[in-house]
Each structure stands twice: as structure tokens, then as C-alpha cells.
Design an enzyme around this catalytic site. Structure first.
Site, PDB file in Angstrom:
ATOM      1  N   THR A  13     103.409  56.431  41.673  1.00  0.00           N
ATOM      2  CA  THR A  13     103.752  55.458  40.839  1.00  0.00           C
ATOM      3  C   THR A  13     105.277  55.002  40.905  1.00  0.00           C
ATOM      4  O   THR A  13     105.555  53.814  41.135  1.00  0.00           O
ATOM      5  CB  THR A  13     103.562  55.806  39.401  1.00  0.00           C
ATOM      6  OG1 THR A  13     101.860  56.328  39.092  1.00  0.00           O
ATOM      7  CG2 THR A  13     103.649  54.669  38.452  1.00  0.00           C
ATOM      8  N   VAL A  14     105.985  55.871  40.986  1.00  0.00           N
ATOM      9  CA  VAL A  14     107.511  55.612  40.963  1.00  0.00           C
ATOM     10  C   VAL A  14     107.922  55.366  42.176  1.00  0.00           C
ATOM     11  O   VAL A  14     108.740  54.495  42.452  1.00  0.00           O
ATOM     12  CB  VAL A  14     108.369  56.842  40.284  1.00  0.00           C
ATOM     13  CG1 VAL A  14     109.869  56.507  40.421  1.00  0.00           C
ATOM     14  CG2 VAL A  14     107.749  57.255  38.856  1.00  0.00           C
ATOM     15  N   ALA A  43     107.973  60.661  52.870  1.00  0.00           N
ATOM     16  CA  ALA A  43     107.021  61.543  53.208  1.00  0.00           C
ATOM     17  C   ALA A  43     105.984  61.303  52.098  1.00  0.00           C
ATOM     18  O   ALA A  43     106.221  61.208  50.938  1.00  0.00           O
ATOM     19  CB  ALA A  43     107.818  62.809  52.920  1.00  0.00           C
ATOM     20  N   ARG A  49      96.463  56.248  53.851  1.00  0.00           N
ATOM     21  CA  ARG A  49      96.570  55.236  52.447  1.00  0.00           C
ATOM     22  C   ARG A  49      98.060  54.749  52.504  1.00  0.00           C
ATOM     23  O   ARG A  49      98.214  53.696  52.209  1.00  0.00           O
ATOM     24  CB  ARG A  49      96.540  56.445  51.052  1.00  0.00           C
ATOM     25  CG  ARG A  49      96.789  55.717  49.990  1.00  0.00           C
ATOM     26  CD  ARG A  49      96.895  56.696  48.732  1.00  0.00           C
ATOM     27  NE  ARG A  49      97.246  56.042  47.345  1.00  0.00           N
ATOM     28  CZ  ARG A  49      98.737  56.372  47.085  1.00  0.00           C
ATOM     29  NH1 ARG A  49      99.664  56.626  48.057  1.00  0.00           N
ATOM     30  NH2 ARG A  49      99.088  55.541  45.837  1.00  0.00           N
ATOM     31  N   LYS A 106     112.451  64.934  35.415  1.00  0.00           N
ATOM     32  CA  LYS A 106     113.003  65.496  34.380  1.00  0.00           C
ATOM     33  C   LYS A 106     112.744  66.872  34.217  1.00  0.00           C
ATOM     34  O   LYS A 106     113.431  67.643  33.917  1.00  0.00           O
ATOM     35  CB  LYS A 106     112.694  64.673  32.905  1.00  0.00           C
ATOM     36  CG  LYS A 106     111.271  64.547  33.010  1.00  0.00           C
ATOM     37  CD  LYS A 106     110.597  62.912  33.202  1.00  0.00           C
ATOM     38  CE  LYS A 106     109.196  63.093  33.480  1.00  0.00           C
ATOM     39  NZ  LYS A 106     108.404  61.982  33.194  1.00  0.00           N
ATOM     40  N   GLU A 130     118.966  59.010  36.500  1.00  0.00           N
ATOM     41  CA  GLU A 130     118.913  57.969  35.227  1.00  0.00           C
ATOM     42  C   GLU A 130     117.322  57.627  35.016  1.00  0.00           C
ATOM     43  O   GLU A 130     117.021  57.530  33.952  1.00  0.00           O
ATOM     44  CB  GLU A 130     119.582  56.579  35.766  1.00  0.00           C
ATOM     45  CG  GLU A 130     119.583  55.471  34.626  1.00  0.00           C
ATOM     46  CD  GLU A 130     120.485  56.103  33.701  1.00  0.00           C
ATOM     47  OE1 GLU A 130     119.930  56.349  32.518  1.00  0.00           O
ATOM     48  OE2 GLU A 130     121.691  55.860  33.695  1.00  0.00           O
ATOM     49  N   VAL A 133     115.310  59.921  32.401  1.00  0.00           N
ATOM     50  CA  VAL A 133     115.320  59.971  30.892  1.00  0.00           C
ATOM     51  C   VAL A 133     115.064  58.303  30.280  1.00  0.00           C
ATOM     52  O   VAL A 133     115.691  57.601  30.797  1.00  0.00           O
ATOM     53  CB  VAL A 133     116.494  60.501  30.390  1.00  0.00           C
ATOM     54  CG1 VAL A 133     116.638  60.514  28.938  1.00  0.00           C
ATOM     55  CG2 VAL A 133     116.865  61.841  30.963  1.00  0.00           C
ATOM     56  N   LYS A 206     113.622  65.540  28.449  1.00  0.00           N
ATOM     57  CA  LYS A 206     114.472  64.596  28.608  1.00  0.00           C
ATOM     58  C   LYS A 206     115.638  64.998  27.424  1.00  0.00           C
ATOM     59  O   LYS A 206     116.919  64.673  27.474  1.00  0.00           O
ATOM     60  CB  LYS A 206     113.787  63.108  27.900  1.00  0.00           C
ATOM     61  CG  LYS A 206     112.850  62.789  29.280  1.00  0.00           C
ATOM     62  CD  LYS A 206     111.901  61.706  28.752  1.00  0.00           C
ATOM     63  CE  LYS A 206     110.905  61.431  29.962  1.00  0.00           C
ATOM     64  NZ  LYS A 206     109.748  60.612  29.243  1.00  0.00           N
ATOM     65  N   GLY A 303     106.355  53.691  33.410  1.00  0.00           N
ATOM     66  CA  GLY A 303     106.030  52.377  34.329  1.00  0.00           C
ATOM     67  C   GLY A 303     106.489  52.687  35.649  1.00  0.00           C
ATOM     68  O   GLY A 303     107.648  53.228  35.876  1.00  0.00           O
TER      69      GLY A 303
HETATM   70  N1  HSE Z   1     104.951  60.440  30.934  1.00  0.00           N
HETATM   71  C1  HSE Z   1     106.187  59.902  30.657  1.00  0.00           C
HETATM   72  C2  HSE Z   1     106.129  59.248  29.374  1.00  0.00           C
HETATM   73  C3  HSE Z   1     106.832  59.025  31.962  1.00  0.00           C
HETATM   74  O1  HSE Z   1     105.102  59.100  29.028  1.00  0.00           O
HETATM   75  O2  HSE Z   1     107.310  58.952  29.026  1.00  0.00           O
HETATM   76  C4  HSE Z   1     107.956  58.658  31.953  1.00  0.00           C
HETATM   77  O3  HSE Z   1     108.873  59.601  31.845  1.00  0.00           O
END
Ligand code: HSE
Length: 437
Positions: A13-14, A43, A49, A106, A130, A133, A206, A303
Site C-alpha cells: 500500500t505505502v 524489491a 505482479r 513504526k 515522518e 506517525v 507511534k 492510506g
Molecule cells: N494501521 C495504521 C492505522 C496505519 O490505522 O493508523 C497507519 O499507521
């Protein structure tokens, strides 16, 4: 100027968000940075995919993450694979190879941060985080730079998007916990193991990083008191609302005369408090500091592109500061390494907060004086007492007490006595309350 060359670990996702935003805004980012930021290697676990997702001849896809961290032409490793085992190994290897690291992990930093930041310091490289958190909110930058003149008194925040989403769906739409969680997972908010979200662990990760930045204390995840939302009873959420409160999972780091409080737990905040207006997967962090006063930061808490925004901000910082001597850079944890001081962390039993307390009571007129007597005997002062209709049993009354700030150990003394009363049914339900002003 030569481009900053990026190797990324992971295309989930990220990772996908980072690739997409970096590509979409390449020109804009280069204009702001003064040099291009180029992703040259990624990587991935599944090459086929990844090849479908990344249609880009400039990016080499590999399935061996060590080939990224060991590649001589890569300046910065972006770690977005998550987890704490392989990720730790890869990050330490990248640091040993003299590469800067940007991570949104985190858990990795809360658990292994001391080791990782020390290694980075020794190598003169940066570990930036960054995106770890409150993703889209530049709260690490705010603490390390914007508020650097201040002595910070407390930080309190909604720092987990998944649990805030679940609580909002349950309150506003009457959704069940299970449905709301499934929805949060489908939207990509939840951790790979959602227990990290709903048990409060992700928020504690966090909070650990926020506290180190705010107070100059070592990274000490193991000292955070953690309660999630799984034990929360819908009856108490509804009662809280009737009494003018909203239940939020808060992470709180606070100076007190004995040292520091580090805690994550469901908390009653007044319905007209700003934090009560933070709904869905949004996050917000409030900071009380001596000069600036209360400041508050609001934005998406989970997100893909929302996290990418923070990851890329770290890359831009690195691109701008690559020629700066390491000791002149903004330190990783706001405080210079030799300025980090351990404040004692208060045991949760000693922490003082106001409480919401619910007792399910039979024979109300006889029991009420006993309840008040036991509270008084334990030294727990009553701020307000309401008797509400029990939602499931017409024979019972729900006695809801709001206490003055009191130590948990005193409340426990009172509860032990109250739960012995034959007309008090089951266990008392307690929730902490915070004013935060
Ligand atoms: N699972 C985490 C949340 C994702 O819901 O805040 C973002 O750190």
C-alpha cells in the site's frame, strides 16, 4: 545537480503510493528540491505482479531486498515492507553501507529504534520516519523543528486511523465492531495483523516516537501502558454520549511531577472538544507547550498516498541536506544524541485521571449509599452521579459515576469493595476521562 537515487523495499500500500506520487509530481518535487529524486530499484515479493503495477523502464524490479541495500549507486533506502525482523536486518545493513533510510515502519522504530538510531549516528546517516506517525500529518517535523523552542507539557492524539474509523462507524452508523474492522481492512487502513490496531499497540508504537521527540527520552515502547478498544462496551459508548462525551482511543504522553506518563487507552473527551470532531480514519495530535500553548494537527491517519506524502517529504529533506555535515542536520529524535535523558515513567496505578465508572445495581435505594460510602472511604471523590436505565435488564439500574481526578490504585480499592456488594452485578466498567486544555 545529480539526482537522489532511491531503492525501495516493498511495493504494498505505502510503496505503491510512494512510487505513484513520486512519479506524478516528479517535476514539482525536483523544482522544490533543486535536484530530481529518482526511484531506480524496487524489491518486491512477486515480480510478475510488480511488473504489472510498475510500467517503467527506469525502475529495476528485484526479488532480493539485499541487492537494494547493498547496491553501490543507491543513496537512500525506503523501507516499506513492514515487520520487525527482516526490516531490521535490511535497515541496519543499509546503514552499515552508508545509506540514508526513510521508513514508515513504526513497529520497527518503537522496538529497535535505539539500536537503529545509534547505528545511523555512528555512520553519519539519517533515518527519517515522518510516515511512521499519523501518516499525512507532519507531526515529527512540527515537534523537531516548529516547536523546538518549547518545553512540551503533553501530547495527546488520535494516532490510529483504524480504531478511530471503527469507533466512528459504531457511533454514527450503529455498525458492529467486526463489520467496521472488516471495512477498515478493505480500505487499506489496518495493519497486516489488525490486532496491532484494535489492541492499541500501533498507537503505542507511534506514541513512543512522539514522546522521544517531545521530551528527549529514550525510545521505550515497553513502558507504555496499552489498552485497546476490544473490551469497550457499546453500552458505555452510548451512556458517554448521553452524558456529553465521546469515546476516543488516545495516545497520551505527559509530564507529571514524578516523571512521565505514557499511555494508550479509550478515553472520554467532551463532545464539544476538538478531538471529538476527529472522525473516520482521520488522526489529530494536540501538543501543549510552554511558549506556543496548545497547537493541534489534523489529517489522514492511514492510506496509501497519504503515507507517501510523508515518505516523500523525508526524501526531499534528504535531497536538500545531503551536503550538510551530519552533526548539523536536524537530529533524528529532536534531541541531540548526548542530550537524551531518561525520565522515570510513572506506573499506571499512580497516574491520576478522572474516571467514568458504571455499576449495574439492584435495589438502588439501598445500594446507592453503600456505593458512595465505599468511594469516599477509598478517597475517590464524586464529580457527578447519574442513574440510567439498564439497557438489557429492567430489574437493574446503571449507576454512572464521574470522579474527580484520582489515582488508579485508589479507584481499584473502591472497585474491589464495590464488586463484593451482593447488589452490584458483575464487574464495574471504567474508562478514563481527559479534559486536555
Ligand atoms: N494501521 C495504521 C492505522 C496505519 O490505522 O493508523 C497507519 O499507521
Amino acid at each position: 545537480m545529480a539526482p537522489l537515487r532511491i531503492g525501495m523495499l516493498g511495493l504494498g500500500t505505502v510503496g505503491m503510493g510512494t512510487y505513484t506520487v513520486l512519479r506524478r509530481n516528479a517535476e514539482l518535487i525536483a523544482g522544490r528540491t533543486g535536484r530530481p529524486i529518482e526511484m531506480v530499484m524496487v524489491a518486491v515479493r512477486n515480480l510478475a505482479r510488480a511488473a504489472r503495477l510498475v510500467d517503467d523502464e527506469e525502475v529495476e524490479l528485484v526479488d532480493d531486498p539485499f541487492s537494494v541495500v547493498n547496491h553501490p549507486d543507491i543513496d537512500v533506502v525506503v523501507e516499506v515492507i513492514g515487520g520487525t525482523t527482516l526490516a531490521r536486518e535490511l535497515v541496519l545493513q543499509a546503514i552499515t553501507n552508508g545509506k540514508h533510510v526513510v521508513t514508515a515502519n513504526k513497529a520497527l522504530l518503537a522496538v529497535h529504534g535505539s539500536e537503529i538510531f545509534a547505528a545511523a549516528q555512528a555512520q553519519g546517516v539519517v533515518v527519517a520516519y515522518e510516515g511512521a506517525v499519523a501518516v499525512s500529518i507532519p507531526i515529527i517535523k512540527a515537534l523537531r523543528e516548529g516547536l523546538t523552542a518549547n518545553r512540551i507539557e503533553w501530547i495527546a492524539g488520535i494516532i490510529n486511523g483504524t480504531t478511530n474509523y471503527i469507533l466512528s462507524e459504531m457511533k454514527d452508523k450503529g455498525a458492529s465492531f467486526a463489520d467496521a474492522l472488516a471495512d477498515a481492512q478493505a480500505k487499506g487502513y489496518a495493519e497486516a495483523d489488525p490486532a496491532f490496531d484494535v489492541e492499541g499497540v500501533d498507537a503505542a508504537h507511534k506514541l513512543t516516537l512522539l514522546a522521544s521527540n517531545a521530551f528527549g527520552v529514550p525510545i521505550q515502547f515497553d513502558k507504555v501502558h496499552v489498552e485497546g478498544i476490544t473490551q469497550l462496551d457499546a453500552v458505555d459508548v452510548a451512556f458517554a454520549e448521553r452524558l456529553g462525551y465521546c469515546v476516543k482511543l488516545l495516545g497520551i504522553a505527559k509530564r507529571n511531577p514524578q516523571g512521565l506518563e505514557l499511555r494508550v487507552h479509550p478515553t472520554l473527551v467532551a463532545s464539544n472538544h476538538l478531538l471529538a470532531q476527529v472522525n473516520g480514519s482521520m488522526n489529530a495530535v494536540m501538543v501543549k507547550s510552554d511558549a506556543a500553548g496548545v497547537t493541534m494537527y489534523y489529517g489522514a491517519g492511514a492510506g496509501s498516498e497519504q503515507t507517501a506524502s510523508a515518505v516523500i517529504a523525508d526524501l526531499v529533506d534528504l535531497a536538500r541536506s545531503s551536503s550538510v555535515v551530519h552533526r548539523h542536520r536536524v537530529p533524528s529524535l529532536a534531541f541531540q544524541h548526548n542530550a537524551i535523558v531518561a525520565l522515570p515513567v510513572a506506573a499506571i496505578e499512580d497516574v491520576e485521571t478522572a474516571y467514568y465508572l458504571r455499576l449495574d445495581v439492584a435495589k438502588l435505594s439501598r445500594t446507592l449509599p453503600q456505593v458512595l460510602a465505599h468511594l469516599a472511604y477509598a478517597g475517590v471523590r464524586v464529580q457527578q452521579l447519574d442513574v440510567l436505565e439498564h439497557p438489557h435488564d429492567p430489574e437493574l439500574s446503571a449507576v454512572v459515576v464521574q470522579t474527580e481526578p484520582t489515582q488508579q490504585r485508589l479507584l481499584q480499592v473502591a472497585l474491589a469493595a464495590l464488586e463484593q456488594l451482593p447488589t452490584v452485578m458483575g464487574f464495574a466498567k471504567t474508562l478514563r476521562m481527559e479534559r486536555l486544555e
